[in-house]
Scaffold this active site. Structure first.
Site, PDB file in Angstrom:
ATOM      1  N   ARG B  95       0.831  -1.208   0.000  1.00  0.00           N
ATOM      2  CA  ARG B  95       0.000   0.000   0.000  1.00  0.00           C
ATOM      3  C   ARG B  95       0.864   1.255   0.000  1.00  0.00           C
ATOM      4  NH1 ARG B  95       0.059   3.730   2.791  1.00  0.00           N
ATOM      5  NH2 ARG B  95      -0.215   2.631   4.751  1.00  0.00           N
ATOM      6  N   SER B  96       1.999   1.191   0.701  1.00  0.00           N
ATOM      7  CA  SER B  96       2.905   2.342   0.713  1.00  0.00           C
ATOM      8  C   SER B  96       3.420   2.643  -0.687  1.00  0.00           C
ATOM      9  CB  SER B  96       4.094   2.075   1.639  1.00  0.00           C
ATOM     10  OG  SER B  96       3.658   1.879   2.966  1.00  0.00           O
ATOM     11  N   GLY B 135      10.235  13.554  -1.656  1.00  0.00           N
ATOM     12  CA  GLY B 135      11.220  13.879  -0.626  1.00  0.00           C
ATOM     13  C   GLY B 135      10.859  15.128   0.147  1.00  0.00           C
ATOM     14  N   PRO B 139      16.545  14.057   7.970  1.00  0.00           N
ATOM     15  CA  PRO B 139      16.988  13.442   9.227  1.00  0.00           C
ATOM     16  C   PRO B 139      16.620  14.292  10.444  1.00  0.00           C
ATOM     17  CG  PRO B 139      18.738  13.321   7.578  1.00  0.00           C
ATOM     18  CD  PRO B 139      17.634  14.127   6.968  1.00  0.00           C
ATOM     19  N   ARG B 252      -2.638  10.528   3.491  1.00  0.00           N
ATOM     20  CA  ARG B 252      -3.285  10.193   4.771  1.00  0.00           C
ATOM     21  C   ARG B 252      -4.678   9.623   4.542  1.00  0.00           C
ATOM     22  NH1 ARG B 252      -1.737  15.891   7.768  1.00  0.00           N
ATOM     23  NH2 ARG B 252       0.446  15.351   8.093  1.00  0.00           N
ATOM     24  N   GLU B 372       3.312   9.982   7.465  1.00  0.00           N
ATOM     25  CA  GLU B 372       2.187  10.819   6.988  1.00  0.00           C
ATOM     26  C   GLU B 372       1.472  11.508   8.143  1.00  0.00           C
ATOM     27  OE1 GLU B 372       2.442  11.098   4.047  1.00  0.00           O
ATOM     28  OE2 GLU B 372       3.206   9.209   3.290  1.00  0.00           O
TER      29      GLU B 372
END
Lengths: 266, 393
Positions: B95-96, B135, B139, B252, B372
């Site tokens: 799903r991702s 992206g 980090p 989401r 998300e």
């Protein structure tokens, strides 16, 4: 080129199937779907369409059945058929094979009014009645040659070569269109509708015809005109428990052999 | 004895139209035939055949399915949600893949890109021939994306991008990355989006390995080391953080449904296992404590589905607000994780093995709970909507 694919709406075999009080199959009150065996016919029609490079091939999905039978046409449209025809009329309920083939023949002829039908494709049988006779009856009524139980279909122009797998031999039959052709479940796995197909199907034309539209006399079809009737139907009794042979003294094998012999299996 | 499934209990099918059921069934069949037999192996090996799956998902029409034109199917948002549910019943990693391709990368191009961007990428991405990634997170910048350090510097007409992105699904296998970076406009920083072909010199995407979650998913770092792009690479319509945040809202929404798929899979397995398993001479499912667990799990699953469908209808009507998506994501992921854990207890020790999907789903859902928008961020979004106070910082 125009291909008519016959699609039947049948009760879902995974659900409880019921009979009406007149012993006809309850087609309205149970979940139904496009007969799985007809999906193979739709698939072959779509493959012929896709392989016909540069040639316009129209695939028309035709069903005869109650209101819910429109679902069978819709599924065929979602798979990729171009248009649909749904013949529905209360007088058709309970029709036997002869009457069904008569209605189908009239519908195929009417489809042909807007351009000759080159090929009528059918599944090998329905998954409910399993008669397998409608393609042959339809061919006779349309005065067309029939080839049944094809597993591979190749076309060049109006020539088709059909592979037909028998128990002891495989035949390759050549035919000149137009013909009536039924295909087996070995002809190639039916595609599942893509999302684009599902969305596109909403905009495809479906015509709904009555017996009057087809010029078929309501008195010639339906349960009352059927040549055969189901007089009684009852559910198969639940299976009884089998006999358990407990082998305590080495006589078990003999008991099994006696059983098989008594049933004439050996 | 056999009974009703949890969704049957809630008569969920009566809330769907024919097309939605047909699309759901198509994805379910794909997952049953293509994914289920192999997903355990992918998870164990921590590898997903993304390229193969992408073209198959493209053939089905799942990728960018709720977008209009450019080879996309143009379905309802609700249908997209149902597809996410079925995919995640297979694995959250699958799903991702679809979320990132359709809701992040393709949506960003579709919503904020130039006509050239759309023509160049969307048809190939819808077909699964090109893979996209997105992206935003870094980090040191997660829930506070505005503090990102990746910068796009103007050099003549070109843009030169430098920085590092983190936790990027599909990164190492992508053909194109939508990268968000700070730019300086009239002395002030503005976040802008850039379309970065992954063969651009200075772009690399090392894979992040040694994960305990989403193992059947490619997760990467994106390294931009002076990646030079033409002026046309900038997404013209997105100016500021609203650009990337709108994409997150889309993803989401898919997760609101998706997480329920993982929970349903766990519950179905638990129901079947409890029926088969004999304890003290009778079926485990005939015991009150088991039934209490199964009833509670079904209740949460069904409630979550009603919420998801409600949000889906709002989205299709163009009336879905961001805080409502937060309600769905917070509740459904949290409850799916609870369902996965509870169902694991029904299986006892067997539940921890790879023979059964509970631990895989539960481990995956730990990521889904965080990505998300973390559950904490969603609590704050809802809190702000309720009180009017922003408590993010």
């Amino acid at each position: 080129m125009k291909i008519v694919v016959l699609v039947k709406y049948v009760p879902d075999a995974t659900a409880d199937r019921q009979f009406e009080s007149d012993h006809t199959v309850d087609r309205a009150g149970v979940p139904g779907l496009l007969s799985e065996l007809d999906e193979y016919a739709v698939e072959q029609a779509l493959q012929l369409k896709e392989k016909a490079e540069g040639e316009d091939v129209e695939v028309v999905a035709l069903t005869v059945g109650p209101e819910a039978a429109a679902e069978a046409v819709k599924k065929a449209l979602q798979m990729g058929a171009d248009s649909g025809v749904h013949v529905t009329d209360e007088a058709i309920a309970g029709s036997d094979y002869l009457a069904t083939s008569q209605v189908l023949a009239a519908a195929v002829r009417k489809v042909g009014e807007s351009g000759a039908v080159d090929l009528v494709l059918c599944g090998m049988a329905s998954t409910d009645a399993s008669g397998s006779v409608v393609p042959a009856m339809l061919a006779e009524r349309l005065d067309l040659p029939q080839v049944t139980l094809g597993s591979v279909i190749e076309r060049q122009g109006d020539q088709v070569r059909i592979k037909r797998d028998g128990d002891t031999s495989t035949e390759v039959i050549g035919a000149t269109l137009p013909i009536v052709l039924s295909v087996t479940d070995q002809s190639g796995e039916a595609r599942y509708p893509s999302f684009k197909g599902i969305m596109a199907a909403k905009k495809k034309p479906v015509e709904t015809w009555s017996l009057a539209d087809l010029g078929v006399d309501a008195g010639e079809v339906g349960l009352d005109a059927a040549w055969s009737k189901v007089e009684a139907a009852e559910a198969r009794p639940p299976r009884t428990q089998g006999e358990i042979v407990t082998d305590e003294d080495g006589s078990g094998a003999t008991a099994l052999v006696d059983f098989l012999a008594s049933k004439k299996f050996i | 004895m056999t009974g009703r499934s949890p969704f049957e209990l809630f008569a969920v099918d009566t809330l769907l139209d024919d097309e939605e059921r047909a699309m759901r069934d198509a994805v379910r069949r794909f997952v049953d035939e293509r994914v289920r037999p192999e997903v355990g192996g992918w998870y164990e090996a921590a590898s997903l055949p993304v390229r193969e799956l992408a073209t198959e998902l493209g053939d089905l029409g799942v990728l960018g399915m709720h977008l209009e034109g450019y080879g996309c199917a143009g379905t309802s948002a609700t249908a997209y949600g149902l597809a996410c549910l079925e995919l995640e019943a297979g694995d959250s990693g699958l799903r991702s893949l679809v979320s990132v391709q359709g809701s992040l990368a393709m949506y960003a191009l579709h919503r904020w890109g130039s006509e050239e961007h759309k023509q160049e990428w969307l048809p190939r991405m819808a077909a699964g021939e090109a893979i996209g990634c997105f992206g935003l997170t870094e980090p040191d910048a997660g829930s506070d994306p505005g503090s990102m350090r990746t910068r796009a510097r103007r050099d003549g007409d070109d843009w030169v991008l430098s920085g590092t992105k983190m936790w990027i699904t599909n990164g190492s296998v992508a053909d194109v990355a939508v990268v968000w970076a700070q730019t300086e406009v009239d002395g002030r920083d503005r976040v802008r989006g850039f379309v970065v072909p992954t063969d651009t010199p200075g772009f690399s995407a090392p894979e992040i390995t040694r994960k305990m979650s989403l193992r059947a998913s490619v997760t990467s770092e994106l390294v931009l080391d002076g990646a030079r792009l033409p002026a046309s690479a900038m997404l013209p319509e997105a100016d500021g953080l609203a650009g990337p945040l709108s994409c997150l809202g889309e993803a989401r929404f898919g997760i609101v449904f998706g997480a329920l798929g993982a929970a349903r899979d766990c519950l179905e397995v638990a129901l079947a296992y409890a029926e088969e398993r004999q304890v003290f001479g009778r079926s485990l499912s005939a015991y009150q404590l088991t039934q209490a667990k199964l009833a509670d799990c079904s209740l949460e699953l069904g409630k979550g589905m009603l919420l998801a469908l409600h949000l889906g209808r709002l989205k299709d009507a163009g009336r879905l607000r961001p805080e409502q998506v937060s309600l769905g994501k917070l509740n459904n992921v949290r409850e799916a994780l609870a369902v996965a854990r509870e169902c694991r207890t029904v299986l006892g020790a067997a539940g921890i093995t790879q023979e059964y999907p509970m631990m895989r789903h539960a481990n995956n859902l730990e990521s889904v709970l965080t990505y998300e928008g973390t559950s904490e961020v969603h609590q704050l979004v809802i809190g702000q909507a309720l009180t009017g106070h922003s408590a993010f910082r």
